[in-house]
Design a protein around this motif. Structure first.
Motif, PDB file in Angstrom:
ATOM      1  N   GLY A  12     -10.081  88.046  17.840  1.00 51.28           N
ATOM      2  CA  GLY A  12      -9.088  87.327  19.214  1.00 51.28           C
ATOM      3  C   GLY A  12      -9.089  88.073  20.107  1.00 51.28           C
ATOM      4  N   ASN A  13      -9.985  89.234  20.456  1.00 50.75           N
ATOM      5  CA  ASN A  13     -10.059  90.304  21.251  1.00 50.75           C
ATOM      6  C   ASN A  13     -11.106  90.360  22.606  1.00 50.75           C
ATOM      7  N   LEU A  14     -11.404  90.955  22.879  1.00 53.87           N
ATOM      8  CA  LEU A  14     -12.577  90.997  24.715  1.00 53.87           C
ATOM      9  C   LEU A  14     -13.735  91.789  23.962  1.00 53.87           C
ATOM     10  N   LEU A  15     -14.159  91.992  22.443  1.00 58.57           N
ATOM     11  CA  LEU A  15     -15.393  93.389  22.374  1.00 58.57           C
ATOM     12  C   LEU A  15     -16.264  92.056  22.338  1.00 58.57           C
ATOM     13  N   THR A  16     -17.258  93.591  22.920  1.00 57.02           N
ATOM     14  CA  THR A  16     -18.648  92.963  23.642  1.00 57.02           C
ATOM     15  C   THR A  16     -19.560  93.589  22.524  1.00 57.02           C
ATOM     16  N   GLY A  17     -20.580  93.617  22.811  1.00 54.51           N
ATOM     17  CA  GLY A  17     -21.913  93.979  22.341  1.00 54.51           C
ATOM     18  C   GLY A  17     -22.412  94.306  20.305  1.00 54.51           C
ATOM     19  N   PRO A  18     -22.900  94.780  19.967  1.00 62.33           N
ATOM     20  CA  PRO A  18     -23.124  94.196  18.504  1.00 62.33           C
ATOM     21  C   PRO A  18     -22.753  94.438  17.609  1.00 62.33           C
TER      22      PRO A  18
ATOM     23  N   ASP B 146     -16.451  99.669  -0.178  1.00 64.80           N
ATOM     24  CA  ASP B 146     -15.208  99.055   0.007  1.00 64.80           C
ATOM     25  C   ASP B 146     -15.080  97.790   0.471  1.00 64.80           C
ATOM     26  N   LEU B 147     -14.896  97.809   2.055  1.00 68.08           N
ATOM     27  CA  LEU B 147     -14.947  96.562   2.768  1.00 68.08           C
ATOM     28  C   LEU B 147     -15.260  95.976   1.695  1.00 68.08           C
ATOM     29  N   LYS B 148     -13.859  94.582   1.898  1.00 61.88           N
ATOM     30  CA  LYS B 148     -13.221  93.693   1.391  1.00 61.88           C
ATOM     31  C   LYS B 148     -13.536  92.570   2.350  1.00 61.88           C
ATOM     32  N   ILE B 149     -12.581  92.638   3.183  1.00 61.82           N
ATOM     33  CA  ILE B 149     -12.652  91.588   4.294  1.00 61.82           C
ATOM     34  C   ILE B 149     -12.870  92.198   5.746  1.00 61.82           C
ATOM     35  N   ILE B 150     -13.485  91.387   6.469  1.00 61.72           N
ATOM     36  CA  ILE B 150     -14.057  91.421   7.725  1.00 61.72           C
ATOM     37  C   ILE B 150     -13.647  90.480   8.778  1.00 61.72           C
ATOM     38  N   HIS B 151     -12.789  90.857   9.860  1.00 65.54           N
ATOM     39  CA  HIS B 151     -13.185  89.680  10.914  1.00 65.54           C
ATOM     40  C   HIS B 151     -12.715  89.740  12.372  1.00 65.54           C
ATOM     41  N   LEU B 152     -13.819  89.344  12.387  1.00 67.87           N
ATOM     42  CA  LEU B 152     -14.674  89.517  13.826  1.00 67.87           C
ATOM     43  C   LEU B 152     -14.557  88.652  15.138  1.00 67.87           C
ATOM     44  N   GLU B 153     -14.357  87.472  14.229  1.00 73.60           N
ATOM     45  CA  GLU B 153     -14.013  86.521  15.085  1.00 73.60           C
ATOM     46  C   GLU B 153     -12.887  86.101  16.729  1.00 73.60           C
ATOM     47  N   ASN B 154     -13.633  84.523  17.149  1.00 69.16           N
ATOM     48  CA  ASN B 154     -13.170  85.214  18.517  1.00 69.16           C
ATOM     49  C   ASN B 154     -13.362  86.059  19.963  1.00 69.16           C
ATOM     50  N   ASN B 155     -14.233  86.806  19.405  1.00 67.05           N
ATOM     51  CA  ASN B 155     -14.752  87.933  20.384  1.00 67.05           C
ATOM     52  C   ASN B 155     -16.244  87.221  21.358  1.00 67.05           C
TER      53      ASN B 155
ATOM     54  N   GLU C 260     -15.093  88.376   2.261  1.00 67.46           N
ATOM     55  CA  GLU C 260     -13.926  87.500   3.984  1.00 67.46           C
ATOM     56  C   GLU C 260     -15.172  87.881   4.831  1.00 67.46           C
ATOM     57  N   LEU C 261     -15.866  87.045   5.568  1.00 66.76           N
ATOM     58  CA  LEU C 261     -16.323  87.851   6.769  1.00 66.76           C
ATOM     59  C   LEU C 261     -16.836  86.601   8.060  1.00 66.76           C
ATOM     60  N   TYR C 262     -15.933  86.232   9.334  1.00 65.78           N
ATOM     61  CA  TYR C 262     -15.319  85.469   9.398  1.00 65.78           C
ATOM     62  C   TYR C 262     -15.967  85.856  10.826  1.00 65.78           C
ATOM     63  N   VAL C 263     -17.011  85.565  11.405  1.00 63.61           N
ATOM     64  CA  VAL C 263     -17.432  86.239  12.716  1.00 63.61           C
ATOM     65  C   VAL C 263     -17.427  84.802  13.573  1.00 63.61           C
ATOM     66  N   GLN C 264     -16.725  83.825  13.559  1.00 64.47           N
ATOM     67  CA  GLN C 264     -17.384  82.648  14.176  1.00 64.47           C
ATOM     68  C   GLN C 264     -16.775  82.638  15.710  1.00 64.47           C
ATOM     69  N   ASN C 265     -17.353  81.989  16.521  1.00 68.65           N
ATOM     70  CA  ASN C 265     -16.512  81.535  17.785  1.00 68.65           C
ATOM     71  C   ASN C 265     -16.783  83.140  18.796  1.00 68.65           C
ATOM     72  N   ASN C 266     -18.420  83.186  18.109  1.00 71.65           N
ATOM     73  CA  ASN C 266     -18.795  84.494  19.170  1.00 71.65           C
ATOM     74  C   ASN C 266     -19.565  84.530  19.928  1.00 71.65           C
ATOM     75  N   MET C 267     -20.679  85.460  19.850  1.00 71.47           N
ATOM     76  CA  MET C 267     -22.434  84.998  21.163  1.00 71.47           C
ATOM     77  C   MET C 267     -23.527  85.719  20.067  1.00 71.47           C
ATOM     78  N   LEU C 268     -22.753  85.557  18.994  1.00 70.67           N
ATOM     79  CA  LEU C 268     -24.357  85.948  17.347  1.00 70.67           C
ATOM     80  C   LEU C 268     -25.866  85.262  17.866  1.00 70.67           C
ATOM     81  N   SER C 269     -26.192  85.227  17.445  1.00 72.20           N
ATOM     82  CA  SER C 269     -27.697  84.962  17.393  1.00 72.20           C
ATOM     83  C   SER C 269     -28.539  84.938  16.167  1.00 72.20           C
ATOM     84  N   GLY C 270     -29.910  85.048  16.330  1.00 73.38           N
ATOM     85  CA  GLY C 270     -30.154  84.708  15.271  1.00 73.38           C
ATOM     86  C   GLY C 270     -29.928  84.116  13.701  1.00 73.38           C
ATOM     87  N   THR C 271     -30.980  84.436  12.692  1.00 74.70           N
ATOM     88  CA  THR C 271     -30.490  83.893  11.445  1.00 74.70           C
ATOM     89  C   THR C 271     -29.135  84.162  11.408  1.00 74.70           C
TER      90      THR C 271
END
Ligand SMILES: *[C@@H]1O[C@H](CO)[C@@H](O)[C@H](O)[C@H]1NC(C)=O
Ligand SMILES: *[C@@H]1O[C@H](CO)[C@@H](O)[C@H](O)[C@H]1NC(C)=O
Ligand SMILES: *[C@@H]1O[C@H](CO)[C@@H](O)[C@H](O)[C@H]1NC(C)=O
Ligand SMILES: *[C@@H]1O[C@H](CO)[C@@H](O)[C@H](O)[C@H]1NC(C)=O
Ligand SMILES: *[C@@H]1O[C@H](CO)[C@@H](O)[C@H](O)[C@H]1NC(C)=O
Length: 945
Positions: A464-470, A479-488, A506-517
Motif C-alpha cells: 500500500g505504498n508508492l514504491l517503484t523499481g525492482p 529467515d524471512l517468512k512473510i513478504i507483503h509488497l502488494e499495491n505498489n 507468504e508472498l504477496y505482490v499483487q497489483n504492481n507492475m511486475l512482468s515476466g514469469t
C-alpha cells in the motif's frame, strides 16, 4: 580495587592515555567552533539548554540561553505553576501519552568528547490528576534511571557523564507505569581537556550520585558561571532527611578569599574550593545516601589547604571506610601532595564498591597537629552501556530517505528500550529487527536495499505504498517468512532469488507492475502466493490460474491463524506449568484421610469432627487466639501435628459461601504461607486446619515471654522479614484474583522448627466480611497496623498490607509493640509516629532494639528503616509494592552478611554504633489479646453516602 593513594592519577599508563586524549581533544576543540555556528542561540559553546514545552528563546539569570523544544513533533506541552518556582524553564513541560512507545530527544554532539547531560522533571500537577508519574529514562539503548515522582513541587534531577561515540545522542522516555511521562528540561554541557576521563569509559557511563561543596556559605548550590561547566555543587548545609548526617563534634567551616589553583584533574570551581570543613577534634564524619547504589562507583575528594599552618604545625589524615580497611593506609598531607598552599589535590578511588548508605570518616594521624580538612567530594556510579540493536546503523541508513516522515523520527535505538512503533525486535540482549511494518506510509522511490542486510528479518510489510523499481535480492535474510509488497508500483520480474528463502510462507505482490514469469520454485503448496493484478506477470505458459492460488493463499492464511491460536494456547499452558512448579507444594492433607467423594469443595479437605476431636483431645490445648477465633494444638493419627482454628461462631453463617471461600483458601500454596490442610463444619462450628508451626508467632519472639535471654539477632530478623514479604508478595501478585491480607501483624507471622517464617490468617478477612456478614464496608484490621487511608476511605488495596508490613519492619528494628501507652513518650502511642521522628532526624540509634547490642551493620539497618518509612506513608500510592520491599530486604541481607564476615574476621577500628539509645526500653506487659478492630461504617466514615 584501586587503593586510595595519592599517586593514582599519575600512573604511567594513565599518562599515556592522557597524551592520546589531548591529541584527540585538540582535534575536537577545532570542531567545537563549527558547533558554535550551528547552535547560535547557545551563547556558551558546547552548551545546549532545552526548555521542554517552552515557546520562546530566553536567557536566564545565570546567563544561560534556553531554547524551546518547539520543533519536537511528539507529545503535548503544558504550563504549570509551582509555588516559589520562578524560573521560566520550570513553568512549562512536555508530556507524552502513557502508551507502549518511547519518545526520544536527539542532541548533536562532537564525537570523542565528554559531556554532562542533565534531565530534570517538575511535575506541578500538569494533568490536574495528582497521579505522580513513574516512567523510565534511557540514554540511547541504555536504561538510565526510573523517574519516580513523589510530589508536585520537587524537581527530580538526573545527571550522566559520557564520552560521545557518535555525532548524536538520544534521551528517551518510555514505560509509563503510572501517569504520563514528561520532561521539564534537558541540558548538555561539554567538558574540555581530560576532565572526567576514566579508564572504563568505553563500556560505562558515570551516573552522578553526589557532588557536595563542604563548608558552603549558603544553601544555594554553586553552578554556572562559577563552574564553567555548569556542574551543580550541592551545599553541605542543606538539611534534607538522611542527607549528610552523623557530623562529628568539632566540625567547623573555614574559608578563604585567596584564589585557588584548580587547573588539573576535574577542575572544580574556585568558589567551591574556597570553603571547607575542618575536624577540630581530630575527625570528620558523614553519612549520606547514594542514589542508585549499591554498586561500583567513581569517588574523588577535592582538597586545598586554605588555612595558615604555623611552622611547627602539620595536617595529616586518613580516610576510613567501613568494610574497606585497605583505603585507610594512604595518608593525606594536602599541602605536600598539592605542592603548595591553595592548590588543588584530588585523590580518588576510581573503582570502588559502595553501599547505598555511605558512612565515611577522615581521622588525623597521631603525629598531626591539625584535624582533617575537606573542600568537596563527588561520587558517580558506573552505568553499564548497552550497545543496542545490531541493526541500528543499517536501519538508520535504510530510512534516511524518509527523514521528514513522523515514523522515521522516533529516535534512539530501533529496538531498546522498546522498538520503534513500526518495528518488532527479537528479545536477545543485542536485539535484531524481526518485523518491519510500513504498510500504507506513502513510501516513494525504490525499496531500500539496506533492508536486505537485516539478517534477522522474519516479516516485511511494505504494501500500500508508492514504491517503484525492482524487488531487491533478499537472499541474505534467510529467515524471512512473510513478504507483503502488494499495491505498489514495482517493476521488473519476480526474482528467482526468492526461491532461496527456505522459510518463506507468504508472498504477496499483487497489483504492481511486475512482468515476466513466476519462478516455478515459488509455485509450491506451502507458499501463500498472490501475484494477481500484474498484467505482464504470468505463470509459465498458462494464463489466468492465479485464482486457484488466491484460494490457496487464503487457506494458507487460515492455517497460519490456527497455528497462532494453538501456539498461544500452548504458551499459556507452558506459563501455568511454570507457575505451579514455582509455587505449589504438594498437599499432604490428602494422605491424612481419604476425601469424601462428591463434596462440592473437593479441593479443600473436609475433616470429620470426630477426627478433629481425637487429634486435639477434645480441644484441650489452646495455643493462640486472634480476631477470627481460638487456635488449638492437635496431632493426627500418622503423627503429623496440626493447628485447628475454631472460628468465632457468630461470623460465619452461609454454608455455601463458607465452602466457596474454603475452596479458594485451599488453592493458595506457597512456602511462606502457613499451609492450609482442610476444614470442618459440624456441630455448629466452623474450623480450619493448618500445619502446626513449632516456634509460635514473631510477636512472641520480639517482645513476648520467648525473648527472655535470647532475642533473635538482626540477620535472623531480616530472614523473617524476607520470608514474610515473599508470602505477602505471592498473595498480591501470584493469586488471581489478588488476595489482600487485611490483617498483617507480628502475631500473624509464624515460625517453624527452623525459624523460617510463614504468614497466617490470609483470606480470612474476606471470609468474614463477604462470606457471612454481607456488609462489605466494615473496616477490619488491628489497631496499630491499620492503614489510615483505608480506615478513612474504606478503599482497600494491596498497599494497605504494605502499610501493616511497614509497621512489622519497625517492630523488627525496635523490638517495640505497634501500640504502647508507655514506650513512646508523651503524646505518642504509635510506633509509626515515634520511629518516623527518630529516623527522619537521622537518629536511628534511638529506635534500635537494645537487645541487638552492637551486632548489626548500621547500613543494613538504615536500609530497612527507610523502607519501613516508605511503607507507612500516609497515601497508598506513595508506598512501594511488596516486590520492591522484598528487594530492599534482600539488599540489606547481603550488606549484613558481608559486614558479619568483616566483624568476625576483623575487629579493627571501624567506628560504628557508638551512640546508644536514650529511650527507656523497659520490659513491657504483654499478656492480652490483640486490639482487634471491627468498626462499622457509621464510625469509620460518618459523612459518606
Ligand atoms: C530561537 O533562536 C534560534 C537561534 O537564534 C532560532 O533559530 C529560533 O527560531 C528561535 N526560536 C524562537 C521561538 O524564537
Ligand atoms: C502557556 O502559556 C503561554 C504563554 O503564557 C500561552 O501562549 C500558551 O497558550 C499556554 N499554553 C497552554 C497549553 O495553556
Ligand atoms: C514560598 O514563599 C513564601 C513567601 O515568600 C514563603 O513564606 C514560603 O515559606 C515559601 N515556601 C517554601 C516552600 O519555600
Ligand atoms: C517497566 O517498568 C516496570 C516498573 O518499573 C518494570 O518492572 C519493567 O521491567 C519495565 N519494563 C521495561 C520494558 O523496561
Ligand atoms: C499519504 O498521502 C495521502 C495523500 O497526500 C494523505 O492523505 C495520507 O494521510 C498520507 N498517509 C500517510 C500515512 O502519511
Amino acid at each position: 580495587m584501586c587503593l586510595y593513594k595519592p599517586s593514582i592519577r599519575s600512573s604511567s599508563l594513565e599518562m599515556e592515555n592522557r597524551v592520546l586524549l589531548l591529541f584527540s581533544l585538540s582535534l575536537s576543540l577545532s570542531l567545537s567552533l563549527l558547533l558554535l555556528l550551528d547552535l547560535s542561540s547557545a551563547q556558551k559553546p558546547g552548551f545546549v539548554s532545552l526548555d521542554c514545552g517552552g515557546k520562546v528563546n530566553f536567557t536566564d539569570e545565570l546567563g544561560l540561553s534556553w531554547t524551546p523544544d518547539d520543533t519536537f513533533m511528539f507529545g503535548e506541552t503544558s504550563n504549570i505553576s509551582v509555588a516559589n518556582e520562578t524560573r521560566k524553564q520550570y513553568m512549562t513541560l512536555r508530556h507524552f501519552p502513557a502508551d507502549l512507545r518511547k519518545y526520544c530527544y536527539t542532541l548533536n554532539v562532537i564525537s570523542r568528547t565528554r559531556y554532562l547531560l542533565r534531565a530534570t522533571f517538575l511535575y506541578g500537577n500538569f494533568d490536574s490528576n495528582n497521579v505522580y508519574p513513574k516512567f523510565d529514562l534511557s540514554f540511547g539503548a541504555t536504561h538510565w534511571s526510573t523517574i519516580v515522582i513523589s510530589d508536585a513541587y520537587t524537581i527530580e534531577v538526573r545527571e550522566l557523564i559520557f564520552l560521545a561515540s557518535g555525532s548524536t545522542v538520544s534521551v528517551c522516555l518510555s514505560n509509563a507505569t503510572t501517569g504520563q511521562p514528561f520532561i521539564s528540561t534537558l541540558e548538555l554541557r561539554q567538558f574540555n581537556g581530560s576532565i572526567y576521563y576514566q579508564q572504563f569509559e568505553e563500556q560505562f557511563y558515570l551516573s552522578v550520585s553526589a557532588r557536595i561543596n563542604f563548608g558552603a556559605d549558603s544553601d544555594i548550590p554553586i553552578r554556572y558561571p562559577d563552574d564553567p561547566f555548569d556542574r551543580i555543587w550541592e551545599s553541605d548545609s542543606l538539611k534534607k532527611a538522611n542527607y549528610l548526617v552523623d557530623v562529628a563534634a568539632g566540625t567547623e567551616k573555614v574559608s578563604t578569599r585567596l584564589p585557588i589553583d584548580v587547573n588539573r584533574d576535574e577542575v572544580p570551581p574556585v568558589k567551591v574550593m574556597q570553603t571547607a570543613v575542618v575536624g577540630n577534634n581530630g575527625s570528620l564524619t558523614y553519612r549520606l545516601n547514594l542514589d542508585g547504589f549499591p554498586g561500583f562507583g567513581w569517588a574523588v575528594t577535592y582538597f586545598a589547604e586554605i588555612e595558615d599552618l604555623g611552622p611547627d604545625e602539620s595536617r595529616k589524615f586518613r580516610l576510613v571506610l567501613p568494610g574497606s580497611p585497605e583505603v585507610s593506609k594512604a595518608v593525606v598531607n594536602i599541602e605536600e601532595n598539592a605542592q603548595g598552599k591553595n592548590r588543588l589535590y584530588e585523590p580518588g578511588l576510581t573503582n570502588i564498591s559502595l553501599p547505598f548508605v555511605l558512612s565515611f570518616r577522615f581521622g588525623k594521624t597521631s603525629d598531626s597537629s591539625r584535624g582533617p580538612l575537606l573542600n568537596a567530594m563527588e561520587i558517580n556510579k558506573y552505568l553499564e552501556k548497552n550497545d543496542g540493536s545490531l541493526d541500528g546503523r543499517v536501519i538508520a541508513s535504510a530510512i534516511s530517505q524518509y527523514s521528514s516522515a513522523d515514523w522515521a523520527q522516533e529516535g534512539g535505538d530501533p529496538c531498546l528500550p522498546v522498538p520503534w512503533s513500526w518495528l518488532q525486535c527479537s528479545s536477545d540482549p543485542q536485539p535484531r529487527i524481526v518485523s518491519i511494518l510500513l504498510s500504507k506510509k506513502n513510501l516513494t522511490g525504490n525499496i531500500p536495499t539496506d533492508l536486505t542486510k537485516l539478517t534477522g528479518l522474519l516479516e516485511l510489510w511494505l504494501d500500500g505504498n508508492l514504491l517503484t523499481g525492482p524487488i531487491p535480492d533478499f537472499t541474505g535474510c534467510v529467515d524471512l517468512k512473510i513478504i507483503h509488497l502488494e499495491n505498489n508500483q514495482l517493476t521488473g520480474g519476480l526474482p528467482s532469488s526468492l526461491t532461496n528463502l527456505p522459510n518463506l510462507r507468504e508472498l504477496y505482490v499483487q497489483n504492481n507492475m511486475l512482468s515476466g514469469t513466476v519462478p516455478s520454485g515459488l509455485l509450491s503448496k506451502n507458499l501463500a502466493l498472490n501475484y494477481s493484478g500484474n498484467i505482464n506477470l504470468h505463470k509459465g505458459s498458462r494464463k489466468g490460474s492465479y485464482i486457484n492460488v488466491i484460494i490457496g493463499s487464503s487457506v494458507g492464511a487460515a492455517v497460519l491463524l490456527l497455528a497462532t491460536i494453538i501456539s498461544c494456547l500452548f504458551m499459556h499452558k507452558g506459563k501455568r506449568r511454570y507457575y505451579e512448579q514455582d509455587h505449589i507444594v504438594s498437599l499432604p492433607a490428602q494422605k491424612l484421610v481419604s476425601s469424601k467423594s462428591g463434596d462440592p469443595t473437593e479441593a479443600a479437605h473436609c475433616f470429620n469432627f470426630s477426627e478433629i476431636e481425637d487429634a486435639t483431645n477434645k480441644l484441650e490445648r489452646k495455643i493462640g487466639s486472634g480476631g477470627f477465633g481460638v487456635v488449638y494444638y492437635g496431632k493426627v493419627k500418622d503423627g503429623k501435628e496440626i493447628a485447628v482454628k475454631v472460628l468465632t461462631s457468630d461470623s460465619y453463617q452461609g454454608k455455601r459461601e463458607f465452602s466457596n471461600e474454603v475452596t479458594l483458601l485451599s488453592r493458595i500454596h506457597h512456602r511462606n504461607l502457613v499451609q492450609f490442610l482442610g476444614y470442618c463444619r459440624e456441630e455448629g462450628k466452623s474450623m480450619l486446619v493448618y500445619e502446626f508451626m513449632h516456634n509460635g508467632t514473631l510477636k512472641e519472639h520480639l517482645y513476648g515471654p520467648l525473648t527472655r535471654g535470647r532475642s533473635i539477632n538482626w540477620i535472623k530478623r531480616l530472614e523473617i522479614a524476607e520470608d514474610a514479604a515473599k508470602g505477602i508478595e505471592y498473595l498480591h501478585t501470584g493469586c488471581v484474583p489478588a488476595i489482600i491480607h487485611r490483617d498483617l501483624k507480628s502475631s500473624n507471622i509464624l515460625l517453624d522448627k527452623h525459624m523460617r517464617a510463614k504468614v497466617s490468617d490470609f483470606g480470612l478477612s474476606k471470609l468474614a466480611v463477604d462470606g457471612a456478614s454481607h456488609v462489605s464496608s466494615i473496616v477490619r484490621g488491628t489497631v496499630g497496623y491499620l492503614d489510615p487511608e483505608y480506615y478513612i476511605s474504606q478503599q482497600l488495596t494491596d498497599k494497605s498490607d504494605v502499610y501493616s508490613f511497614g509497621v512489622i519492619l519497625l517492630e523488627l528494628i525496635s523490638g517495640q509493640e505497634a501500640i504502647s501507652n508507655e514506650s513512646f513518650g508523651v503524646n505518642c502511642r504509635n510506633i509509626v509516629q515515634w520511629a518516623k521522628l527518630h529516623i527522619e532526624s537521622g537518629d536511628i540509634q534511638g529506635i534500635i532494639d537494645p537487645s541487638l547490642h552492637d551486632e548489626y551493620d548500621i547500613q543494613s539497618m538504615w536500609k530497612i528503616a527507610e523502607k519501613a518509612l516508605m511503607c507507612v506513608q500516609p497515601h497508598g500510592h506513595m508506598r512501594p509494592s511488596m516486590s520492591e520491599v522484598l528487594k530492599e530486604i534482600q539488599d540489606a541481607m547481603s550488606i549484613e552478611r558481608e559486614a558479619e564476615t568483616v566483624r568476625e574476621g576483623n575487629s579493627d577500628g571501624i567506628s560504628r554504633n557508638s551512640l546508644h539509645s536514650s529511650m527507656n526500653m523497659g520490659s513491657l506487659d504483654l499478656g492480652g489479646t490483640d486490639n482487634y478492630l471491627s468498626i462499622d461504617e457509621s464510625i469509620a466514615q460518618p459523612a459518606a453516602r
